[in-house]
Design an enzyme around this catalytic site. Sequence first.
Site, mmCIF file in Angstrom:
data_model
loop_
_atom_site.group_PDB
_atom_site.id
_atom_site.type_symbol
_atom_site.label_atom_id
_atom_site.label_comp_id
_atom_site.label_asym_id
_atom_site.label_seq_id
_atom_site.Cartn_x
_atom_site.Cartn_y
_atom_site.Cartn_z
ATOM 1 C CG HIS A 267 16.262 97.142 -52.274
ATOM 2 N ND1 HIS A 267 17.391 97.333 -52.152
ATOM 3 C CD2 HIS A 267 15.663 97.704 -53.425
ATOM 4 C CE1 HIS A 267 17.627 98.436 -53.318
ATOM 5 N NE2 HIS A 267 16.675 98.386 -53.944
ATOM 6 C CB CYS B 291 19.468 92.891 -49.488
ATOM 7 S SG CYS B 291 18.935 94.118 -50.546
ATOM 8 C CB CYS C 106 23.923 99.676 -49.583
ATOM 9 S SG CYS C 106 24.219 98.310 -51.173
ATOM 10 C CG ASP D 141 20.338 100.732 -51.218
ATOM 11 O OD1 ASP D 141 21.170 99.806 -51.051
ATOM 12 O OD2 ASP D 141 18.983 100.609 -51.514
ATOM 13 C CB SER D 142 21.987 99.922 -55.100
ATOM 14 O OG SER D 142 20.973 98.967 -54.528
ATOM 15 C CD GLU E 127 15.432 100.191 -57.000
ATOM 16 O OE1 GLU E 127 15.110 101.005 -57.801
ATOM 17 O OE2 GLU E 127 15.785 99.955 -55.703
HETATM 18 N N1 DGL Z 1 19.861 97.502 -50.765
HETATM 19 C C1 DGL Z 1 20.977 96.972 -51.417
HETATM 20 C C2 DGL Z 1 21.713 95.839 -50.377
HETATM 21 O O1 DGL Z 1 21.338 96.245 -49.098
HETATM 22 C C3 DGL Z 1 20.752 96.202 -52.703
HETATM 23 C C4 DGL Z 1 22.024 95.908 -53.591
HETATM 24 C C5 DGL Z 1 21.715 95.650 -54.931
HETATM 25 O O2 DGL Z 1 21.612 96.795 -55.349
HETATM 26 O O3 DGL Z 1 21.847 94.492 -55.456
HETATM 27 O O4 DGL Z 1 22.310 95.096 -50.633
#
Ligand code: DGL
Length: 269
Positions: free
Chosen positions: A188, A186, A73, A10-11, A152
């Site tokens: 997150h 998302c 992600c 993931d990011s 984050e």
């Molecule tokens: N967890 C990522 C997602 O599902 C976050 C993306 C981001 O870094 O903006 O989209």
Amino acid sequence: MDKRPIGVFDSGLGGLTAVRELMRILPGEDIIYFGDTGRVPYGGRSRETIMKYAREDIAFLRSFDIKYVLAACGTVSTNGLGEIKAENNIPVRGVAGAAVRAAVRATRNNRIALIGTAASIRSGTYDRKILDLRPDCELYKKACPLFVPLVENGRIEKDDQVLRLVAEEYLAPLRDAGCDTMILGCTHYPIIADTIRDIMGEGVTLIDAGAAAAREMAEDLAETGSINTEGGEHRYFVSDSADGFRETAEMFLGSGLKGEVRRISISGE
Ligand code: DGL
């Protein structure tokens, strides 16, 4: 049985929502996680940049001998994952399809809310998948770009005033539309599910995209006889501070993060 590890990326921290489910349903699997914390957020970036980052993330995971990639992600899953699947000779799964399948199963009034990053909402991928499965469903959607930076930065407690204010503004129109199901598009967002549930109301079913994808991945592994029951080792890699990641990850995973967290350099530039 296939003892090779599963690769998850993931990011940043969001993919841990998938890891948590994997740990619960596949406790014997070895997992290698990569969180691109040096380049998070992805969600405000162009499709080209998102694809470039995703390819680099997968190349890193594939420097280990993995059997499966879970793109945990939503942003990567909705911006060119088909191309990435075609480039890899091991299975690559995103989160959007599984989330949509879970949402259409859950809804009773056919009003589904979707929240995600700007890039995910812009892609129209969730809309197309819902239309394919259930053209009678209405979709109400909203990009929530401030959620990822808040998560984050560890602003994940239910009584966090900043999170609450932002969430009220994003979610009020979806609540007022009377949706009974909400896709957390998302990965997150399940980390702040308590706040989201508080605003949307207890009657609204929240769909955790990462967990839904983890469950479908487990079905894939079962079908091919590839489930590992003898491992259970988890290794985490990040592209920025390992300490910051560990701290918030522990708040989310609750039980404490078992396994090492190491910082690596990801950019091919
Ligand atoms: N967890 C990522 C997602 O599902 C976050 C993306 C981001 O870094 O903006 O989209």
